[in-house]
Motif scaffolding. Structure first.
Motif, PDB file in Angstrom:
ATOM      1  N   HIS A 153      -5.552 -10.832   4.291  1.00 10.81           N
ATOM      2  CA  HIS A 153      -6.175 -11.440   3.063  1.00 10.81           C
ATOM      3  C   HIS A 153      -5.653 -12.407   2.698  1.00 10.81           C
ATOM      4  O   HIS A 153      -6.055 -13.248   1.659  1.00 10.81           O
ATOM      5  CB  HIS A 153      -6.439 -10.172   2.068  1.00 10.81           C
ATOM      6  CG  HIS A 153      -7.552  -9.089   2.441  1.00 10.81           C
ATOM      7  ND1 HIS A 153      -7.428  -7.806   1.888  1.00 10.81           N
ATOM      8  CD2 HIS A 153      -8.479  -9.099   3.587  1.00 10.81           C
ATOM      9  CE1 HIS A 153      -8.113  -7.359   2.681  1.00 10.81           C
ATOM     10  NE2 HIS A 153      -8.629  -7.686   3.618  1.00 10.81           N
ATOM     11  N   GLY A 154      -4.397 -12.839   3.054  1.00 10.45           N
ATOM     12  CA  GLY A 154      -3.516 -13.891   2.411  1.00 10.45           C
ATOM     13  C   GLY A 154      -2.649 -13.339   1.430  1.00 10.45           C
ATOM     14  O   GLY A 154      -2.889 -12.712   0.347  1.00 10.45           O
ATOM     15  N   ALA A 155      -1.226 -13.796   1.578  1.00 14.67           N
ATOM     16  CA  ALA A 155      -0.267 -13.436   0.557  1.00 14.67           C
ATOM     17  C   ALA A 155       0.490 -14.816   0.335  1.00 14.67           C
ATOM     18  O   ALA A 155       0.999 -15.385   1.361  1.00 14.67           O
ATOM     19  CB  ALA A 155       0.421 -12.118   1.065  1.00 14.67           C
ATOM     20  N   HIS A 156       1.063 -15.124  -0.778  1.00 12.33           N
ATOM     21  CA  HIS A 156       1.896 -16.262  -0.873  1.00 12.33           C
ATOM     22  C   HIS A 156       3.441 -15.735  -0.952  1.00 12.33           C
ATOM     23  O   HIS A 156       4.131 -16.872  -0.405  1.00 12.33           O
ATOM     24  CB  HIS A 156       1.636 -16.810  -2.472  1.00 12.33           C
ATOM     25  CG  HIS A 156       0.278 -17.320  -2.618  1.00 12.33           C
ATOM     26  ND1 HIS A 156      -0.596 -16.662  -3.282  1.00 12.33           N
ATOM     27  CD2 HIS A 156      -0.318 -18.670  -2.364  1.00 12.33           C
ATOM     28  CE1 HIS A 156      -1.885 -17.280  -3.396  1.00 12.33           C
ATOM     29  NE2 HIS A 156      -1.662 -18.552  -2.675  1.00 12.33           N
ATOM     30  N   ILE A 157       3.624 -14.753  -1.270  1.00 14.61           N
ATOM     31  CA  ILE A 157       5.084 -14.272  -1.205  1.00 14.61           C
ATOM     32  C   ILE A 157       4.941 -12.991  -0.283  1.00 14.61           C
ATOM     33  O   ILE A 157       4.303 -12.046  -0.838  1.00 14.61           O
ATOM     34  CB  ILE A 157       5.652 -13.906  -2.619  1.00 14.61           C
ATOM     35  CG1 ILE A 157       5.594 -15.440  -3.239  1.00 14.61           C
ATOM     36  CG2 ILE A 157       7.052 -13.253  -2.468  1.00 14.61           C
ATOM     37  CD1 ILE A 157       6.237 -15.205  -4.818  1.00 14.61           C
ATOM     38  N   VAL A 158       6.081 -12.664   0.360  1.00 13.68           N
ATOM     39  CA  VAL A 158       6.030 -11.381   1.298  1.00 13.68           C
ATOM     40  C   VAL A 158       7.351 -10.869   1.005  1.00 13.68           C
ATOM     41  O   VAL A 158       8.449 -11.504   1.108  1.00 13.68           O
ATOM     42  CB  VAL A 158       5.703 -11.715   2.727  1.00 13.68           C
ATOM     43  CG1 VAL A 158       6.096 -10.298   3.420  1.00 13.68           C
ATOM     44  CG2 VAL A 158       4.335 -12.088   2.884  1.00 13.68           C
ATOM     45  N   VAL A 159       7.562  -9.580   0.659  1.00  9.38           N
ATOM     46  CA  VAL A 159       8.692  -8.988   0.315  1.00  9.38           C
ATOM     47  C   VAL A 159       8.995  -7.855   1.423  1.00  9.38           C
ATOM     48  O   VAL A 159       7.876  -7.095   1.618  1.00  9.38           O
ATOM     49  CB  VAL A 159       9.027  -8.433  -0.891  1.00  9.38           C
ATOM     50  CG1 VAL A 159      10.418  -7.897  -1.303  1.00  9.38           C
ATOM     51  CG2 VAL A 159       8.807  -9.685  -2.105  1.00  9.38           C
ATOM     52  N   GLY A 160       9.957  -7.511   2.125  1.00  6.91           N
ATOM     53  CA  GLY A 160      10.007  -6.646   3.112  1.00  6.91           C
ATOM     54  C   GLY A 160      11.516  -6.316   3.822  1.00  6.91           C
ATOM     55  O   GLY A 160      12.259  -7.020   3.281  1.00  6.91           O
ATOM     56  N   THR A 161      11.549  -5.206   4.464  1.00  4.07           N
ATOM     57  CA  THR A 161      12.668  -4.982   5.146  1.00  4.07           C
ATOM     58  C   THR A 161      12.710  -5.446   6.659  1.00  4.07           C
ATOM     59  O   THR A 161      11.502  -5.739   7.190  1.00  4.07           O
ATOM     60  CB  THR A 161      12.725  -3.353   5.288  1.00  4.07           C
ATOM     61  OG1 THR A 161      11.846  -2.803   5.714  1.00  4.07           O
ATOM     62  CG2 THR A 161      13.080  -2.735   3.774  1.00  4.07           C
ATOM     63  N   PRO A 162      13.955  -5.601   6.921  1.00  2.00           N
ATOM     64  CA  PRO A 162      13.903  -6.414   8.515  1.00  2.00           C
ATOM     65  C   PRO A 162      13.119  -5.822   9.370  1.00  2.00           C
ATOM     66  O   PRO A 162      12.656  -6.373  10.280  1.00  2.00           O
ATOM     67  CB  PRO A 162      15.510  -6.460   8.945  1.00  2.00           C
ATOM     68  CG  PRO A 162      16.028  -6.330   7.713  1.00  2.00           C
ATOM     69  CD  PRO A 162      15.312  -5.174   6.652  1.00  2.00           C
ATOM     70  N   GLY A 163      13.289  -4.487   9.701  1.00  2.00           N
ATOM     71  CA  GLY A 163      12.597  -3.692  10.745  1.00  2.00           C
ATOM     72  C   GLY A 163      10.774  -3.949  10.755  1.00  2.00           C
ATOM     73  O   GLY A 163      10.304  -4.286  11.575  1.00  2.00           O
TER      74      GLY A 163
END
Length: 578
Positions: A122-132
């Protein structure tokens, strides 16, 4: 100093959250020389670095109209080592960037991956996540980094320690060369320097950690104890400090489970965090701490990474950290954002030299103290009780009516005494500890001598630590095979590939006969008399280091778990088994 040269909507978000002035790391990333450049930032845990990199990348995300630049592909990517830290970062960026219209997606292990893919679609300006999880979405085509303008590696040193180097390189290789790369790391070991050299260009080095390495808000204490007194020392420290929130660090999930059960049994409101808990269980545990339904958290290093509890004022290293960096990360859970905290290391006296070297390497001046005694704890209790009872309170008519009825039935002294008694009854009792003097240690060794074990016979089992030998299932096995009780078993010595234990010599023949009758075939654990007992420290094991025939833990003898680094004392009074 006030926040300057910020987009209006970000400034308003900061003001709404009560931010009047930037912290040192926030001020540093906003300096003119830092604008638009790659950054390598060393900052103390809890110094406001999440807001810092949120502000640092604003120039790449915010347009001239003050709102986020329209885009279906992510403009910024933040990579964090653990789920908890990623979720915490996401919560911070939501309030900071929410007014700008930014859409933020979180991608972490343990959550619904298909839901995350729909959110990315759907679209995201900022993505936060873990490496895996980020690499998984990237390989499946759900994460498109072609338009990325800023990449942030939060706690990069920890990610490399956890083995995420390949994942990080795979992700960064998929980003445009002209992106900004912001690298935040509490320490700067060689692997971090190599990573920066490969993926950054003309990076500006920022350090807000002074010579004390950011320990100014944390008071370090080292407590020398007997190895058998670890759990008792934990109980006394918790009772002495009565911290609003405390976290206890153990090395393994088994030890987390055991210590958590011990504390709950003793009356502490405690939760546990380790790798065996699901994300939902972790969320419930953290919420219990934030809601004050629990005051103590028992955790492993990895599970506690990224925990941010404003009321956390006490950290206890129940088992020693592996090195100075781990000590810093653990202790950094407290003393955050200008608040004071206390970090206590429990040091078994044979390991004091190692701890002194670790503290010296970390440039930490710790105060060496004795564990709190029951008398000191009771003295603190009296002061806390007086302060609580003398504090002004608000009452209603029902409270007044009940008070008048009590005064009609009993004297004020009797009512006050009953109140004191009720307060004390609600608190776990402190423990008597072994005195940390040469005389006290000799007395502890003498207490280990049990009546009836003046003349003993040693027996040998063909399993050891490498076969997961553990007193929790070895003891019931010996009792079942030899038709004796646990009180008739002396010291137990577990080696790499064999275990030795004592039986009173008067019972040795009867025990050996019972063991022979109860043998269950070639696959059973072999128990035999041992003429010499366990080998002296430094000598070669009698089996030459190879697992002996049939060496495997019994399937019905108890849980098949590794041996715990420390041996917990039983709650009942009486001499230990050895």
């Amino acid at each position: 100093m006030e926040f300057q040269n910020l987009p209006a909507l970000l400034a308003e978000a900061l003001a709404a959250r009560g931010y009047a002035a930037p912290t040192p790391v926030q001020a540093a990333v906003l300096e003119p020389e830092a604008q638009g450049r790659d950054l390598i930032v060393s900052a103390q845990t809890g110094s406001g670095k999440t807001v810092a990199f949120g502000l640092a990348m604003a120039g790449e995300l915010i347009g001239e109209d003050g709102r986020v630049v329209p885009s279906r592909e992510p403009l910024a990517l933040i990579i964090a080592p653990t789920r908890e830290l990623a979720l915490q970062v996401s919560r911070e960026l939501i309030w900071l960037y929410g007014p700008t219209g930014a859409r933020i997606a979180t991608c972490v292990g343990g959550m619904d991956a298909s839901k995350e893919r729909r959110q990315l679609g759907h679209g995201a300006h900022i993505v936060v996540g873990t490496p895996g999880r980020l690499r998984d979405h990237l390989e499946r085509g759900a994460l498109d980094l072609s338009a990325l303008r800023a990449a942030v590696l939060d706690e990069a040193d920890e990610m490399l320690d956890m083995g995420f180097r390949d994942d990080l390189e795979h992700i960064l290789d998929a980003t445009p060369n002209e992106r900004r790369t912001l690298l935040f790391s509490a320490t700067m070991p060689k692997p971090i320097v190599a990573l920066a050299r490969r993926y950054q260009q003309d990076a500006l080095r920022i350090s807000t950690v002074g010579e004390d390495r950011g320990h100014g808000d944390i008071a370090y204490q080292a407590v020398t104890i007997s190895p058998s007194d670890i759990e008792h020392a934990v109980i006394n420290l918790l009772r002495f400090h009565e911290a609003e929130t405390a976290i206890l660090f153990c090395a393994t999930r088994d030890n987390v489970r055991h210590l958590h059960a011990t504390l709950v049994e003793r009356g502490f409101s405690a939760v546990a965090l380790s790798g065996e808990h699901s994300q939902n269980e972790r969320n419930h545990a953290l919420q219990a701490l934030r809601d004050r339904r629990a005051r103590v958290c028992v955790a492993t290093d990895v599970a506690a990474r990224g925990i941010d509890l404003p009321t956390l004022s006490l950290v206890i290293h129940v088992e020693l950290p592996r090195d100075a960096e781990a000590l810093q990360h653990r202790s950094g859970r407290t003393g955050r954002a200008g608040k004071k905290g206390t970090a206590v290391l429990l040091v078994p006296y044979p390991r004091r030299r190692r701890v002194e070297m670790m503290l010296k390497g970390a440039r930490i001046n710790a105060e060496w103290i004795e564990a709190p005694t029951p008398e000191a704890i009771r003295a603190n209790d009296r002061e806390r009780l007086l302060a609580a009872l003398l504090a002004p309170i608000e009452t209603d008519e029902e409270d007044q009516a009940l008070a008048e009825r009590l005064l009609a039935e009993k004297s004020p002294q009797e009512i006050a005494a009953a109140l004191v008694r009720a307060h004390r009854a609600a608190m776990p009792q402190p423990e008597e500890l072994i005195e940390q003097t040469p005389d006290g240690r000799r007395a502890a060794q003498q207490e280990r001598h049990r009546p009836g074990f003046d003349d003993i016979a040693w027996f040998h089992m063909d399993i050891g630590r490498r076969q997961n030998a553990d007193p929790r299932w070895i003891l019931p096995l010996i009792c079942r095979r030899g038709h004796i009780t646990k009180n008739e078993i002396g010291a137990i010595r577990i080696g790499p590939n064999e275990t030795f234990f004592q039986v009173p010599r008067a019972m040795a023949a009867k025990f050996a006969a019972a063991v022979a009758r109860t043998a269950e075939g070639e696959e059973d654990v072999r128990i035999e008399p041992s003429r010499d007992g366990p080998p002296q420290q430094g000598s070669r094991p009698p089996h030459g280091g190879r697992p002996p025939h049939g060496a495997r833990p019994p399937q019905r003898g108890g849980p098949n778990r590794p041996q715990a680094p420390y041996k917990a004392k039983p709650h009942r009074k009486g001499p230990p088994r050895g």
